[in-house]
Design a protein around this motif. Structure first.
Motif, PDB file in Angstrom:
ATOM      1  N   ASP A 115      43.019  29.641  23.826  1.00  0.00           N
ATOM      2  CA  ASP A 115      43.017  30.460  22.617  1.00  0.00           C
ATOM      3  C   ASP A 115      44.471  30.793  22.253  1.00  0.00           C
ATOM      4  N   PRO A 116      44.720  31.490  21.134  1.00  0.00           N
ATOM      5  CA  PRO A 116      46.102  31.696  20.677  1.00  0.00           C
ATOM      6  C   PRO A 116      46.994  32.497  21.623  1.00  0.00           C
ATOM      7  N   ALA A 121      46.645  29.263  16.390  1.00  0.00           N
ATOM      8  CA  ALA A 121      46.016  27.986  16.704  1.00  0.00           C
ATOM      9  C   ALA A 121      45.184  28.108  17.970  1.00  0.00           C
ATOM     10  N   GLU A 122      44.028  27.463  17.950  1.00  0.00           N
ATOM     11  CA  GLU A 122      43.214  27.251  19.140  1.00  0.00           C
ATOM     12  C   GLU A 122      43.406  25.791  19.539  1.00  0.00           C
ATOM     13  N   VAL A 123      43.451  25.510  20.825  1.00  0.00           N
ATOM     14  CA  VAL A 123      43.871  24.178  21.267  1.00  0.00           C
ATOM     15  C   VAL A 123      42.925  23.621  22.329  1.00  0.00           C
ATOM     16  N   SER A 166      43.395  20.564  17.693  1.00  0.00           N
ATOM     17  CA  SER A 166      43.654  21.965  17.411  1.00  0.00           C
ATOM     18  C   SER A 166      43.018  22.400  16.109  1.00  0.00           C
ATOM     19  N   ALA A 167      42.830  23.719  15.990  1.00  0.00           N
ATOM     20  CA  ALA A 167      42.370  24.341  14.756  1.00  0.00           C
ATOM     21  C   ALA A 167      43.256  25.549  14.497  1.00  0.00           C
ATOM     22  N   LEU A 218      51.016  25.023  31.626  1.00  0.00           N
ATOM     23  CA  LEU A 218      52.315  25.272  31.008  1.00  0.00           C
ATOM     24  C   LEU A 218      52.146  25.755  29.578  1.00  0.00           C
ATOM     25  N   LEU A 219      51.278  25.100  28.814  1.00  0.00           N
ATOM     26  CA  LEU A 219      51.033  25.519  27.437  1.00  0.00           C
ATOM     27  C   LEU A 219      50.419  26.915  27.398  1.00  0.00           C
ATOM     28  N   SER A 220      49.580  27.229  28.372  1.00  0.00           N
ATOM     29  CA  SER A 220      48.996  28.565  28.466  1.00  0.00           C
ATOM     30  C   SER A 220      50.080  29.627  28.628  1.00  0.00           C
TER      31      SER A 220
END
Length: 204
Positions: free
Chosen positions: A123-124, A105-107, A53-54, A90-92
């Motif tokens: 993307d966030p 955060a970008e992942v 991540s960033a 799921l994270l989306s």
């Protein structure tokens, strides 16, 4: 997103024919103020999945915890490990539901399941793309140029590891807010392998 908030970071993900490689540099910054050179931006989720991540370090850590908990819950309930696509989706949804006050955060979600290796980019606000390779953060422009020029679908994890290191190194040389060494995770059918490449071995 990282550039907008002045948060320095570079993370890359590469899909190989036999696994995936995720890597990120270790410097924690806000604007041009460096807080630490020992931050962690690559997280193991389980023995088949990891993320890089960033962004804001607290948000990155929270996202990693959310994914770990949900992956473990799925495994306990279904008695099998979740697919990489299912966890990325799921994270989306979680990130989209936070779109009014998003995680900064970008992942990259990467791993190896019954369908083989996968890399997903988020993307966030939860946009979801599956790709062969990607770079995130303030150093992404430098890193992606190395990936574009050298990536091949026939690359193995050993070659992908070298390519990831070279991509992060390019960012360390040119992005003033990336640095501190490299964290790298390799995921294959055999499991997850973590390593830290010390600052003395790279520029920055």
């Amino acid at each position: 997103m990282s550039e907008e908030y002045g948060i320095g970071a570079t993370a890359v993900g590469i899909k190989a024919k036999d696994g995936v490689v995720l890597a990120a540099e270790k410097r924690i910054t806000y604007g041009f103020y460096s807080l630490s050179s020992s931050g962690k931006k690559v997280y193991v989720v389980n023995d088949r999945m990891a993320l890089a991540s960033a962004g804001v370090i607290a948000d990155m850590q929270t996202i990693a915890k959310i994914l770990r908990v949900n992956a473990k819950m799925y495994e306990l309930e279904s008695r099998r490990k979740p697919s990489i696509a299912a966890m990325a989706k799921l994270l989306s949804v979680i990130m989209f539901n936070r779109r009014i006050m998003p995680f900064i955060a970008e992942v990259l979600v990467g791993g190896y399941d019954e369908e083989g290796p996968h890399i997903f980019v988020l993307d966030p606000v939860g946009s979801l793309i599956e790709d062969d390779y990607a770079a995130l953060g303030t150093g992404a422009k430098m890193a992606i140029s190395i990936l574009d020029a050298n990536y091949s679908k026939d690359v193995d994890v050993s070659g992908a590891r070298k390519l990831a290191i070279n991509a992060i190194r390019a960012a360390l040389e040119r992005d003033p807010v990336s640095g501190g060494g490299i964290d790298l995770v390799t995921v294959t059918a055999d499991g997850v392998s973590e390593e830290e490449i010390k600052v003395s071995a790279v520029v920055g």
